[in-house]
Design an enzyme around this catalytic site. Structure first.
Site, short mmCIF file in Angstrom:
data_model
loop_
_atom_site.label_atom_id
_atom_site.label_comp_id
_atom_site.label_asym_id
_atom_site.label_seq_id
_atom_site.Cartn_x
_atom_site.Cartn_y
_atom_site.Cartn_z
N HIS A 2 38.88 33.14 36.15
CA HIS A 2 40.22 32.18 36.33
C HIS A 2 39.38 30.85 36.87
O HIS A 2 38.40 30.82 37.45
CB HIS A 2 40.98 32.84 37.51
CG HIS A 2 41.52 33.88 37.34
ND1 HIS A 2 42.56 34.60 38.07
CD2 HIS A 2 41.44 34.91 36.47
CE1 HIS A 2 43.13 35.84 37.68
NE2 HIS A 2 42.20 36.02 36.75
N GLU A 16 40.47 28.72 38.93
CA GLU A 16 40.41 28.32 40.20
C GLU A 16 39.29 28.76 40.90
O GLU A 16 38.44 28.20 41.72
CB GLU A 16 41.75 28.86 40.94
CG GLU A 16 43.06 28.41 40.34
CD GLU A 16 43.62 29.17 39.05
OE1 GLU A 16 44.88 28.85 38.94
OE2 GLU A 16 42.94 30.07 38.52
N CYS A 38 46.30 33.17 42.29
CA CYS A 38 46.49 34.50 42.54
C CYS A 38 45.81 34.73 43.84
O CYS A 38 45.20 33.94 44.27
CB CYS A 38 46.10 35.35 41.36
SG CYS A 38 44.26 35.41 41.24
N CYS A 71 42.04 34.62 43.73
CA CYS A 71 41.65 32.91 43.63
C CYS A 71 41.82 32.32 45.06
O CYS A 71 40.97 31.49 45.41
CB CYS A 71 42.27 32.14 42.64
SG CYS A 71 41.72 32.77 40.70
#
Length: 141
Positions: A55, A57, A85, A88
């Site tokens: 991801h 992030e 999420c 993250c």
């Protein structure tokens, strides 16, 4: 929400659009330093890399943890196309970043995905719904 916040959120959305165009999930993020300079940016590469943790992030939080002094990290702002999420958010907290500004909330993303995901971080958003949702709309159909 400042004009600079909106400018950086639009860039995060552009990164999300680019991720989707390249065959990955439509998520993008950038990290801005205390002086307003863009330090790093990335997009989702979960499918390309075969890595469920890829991801943007999380990748930027890792980058910040390795490259920035704690006092610098505390003055940064992460701009991201969707609310981070839980995975993250945990990395962001551990990396010491100071602020996260997001476009789509997890609730809004859940509506676009037809499921709802939730987290409880301290974040600044949602914002720019029309622009951010255009990057995601139809992806989860």
């Amino acid at each position: 929400m400042t004009m600079d916040d909106e400018k950086h959120l639009r860039r995060a959305i552009e990164l999300a659009v680019g991720a989707r165009a390249s065959g990955d999930a439509p998520f993008g993020s950038l990290l801005v330093g205390p002086d307003g300079a863009v330090l790093a940016e990335d997009h989702n590469t979960v499918l390309r890399d075969g890595d469920i943790t890829a991801h943007p992030e999380l990748k930027l939080a890792r980058w910040a943890a390795h490259k920035l002094a704690p006092e610098t990290a505390a003055g940064t702002t992460m701009y991201t196309s969707c609310q981070p999420c839980g995975m993250c958010q945990g990395a962001i907290e551990r990396s010491g970043l100071g602020r996260v500004v997001f476009a789509l909330s997890n609730e809004q993303l859940g509506e676009l995905k037809r499921t709802v995901t939730t987290t409880t971080p301290i974040l600044d958003g949602p914002a720019l719904y029309d622009e951010a949702s255009a990057a995601v709309a139809g992806y989860y159909v």
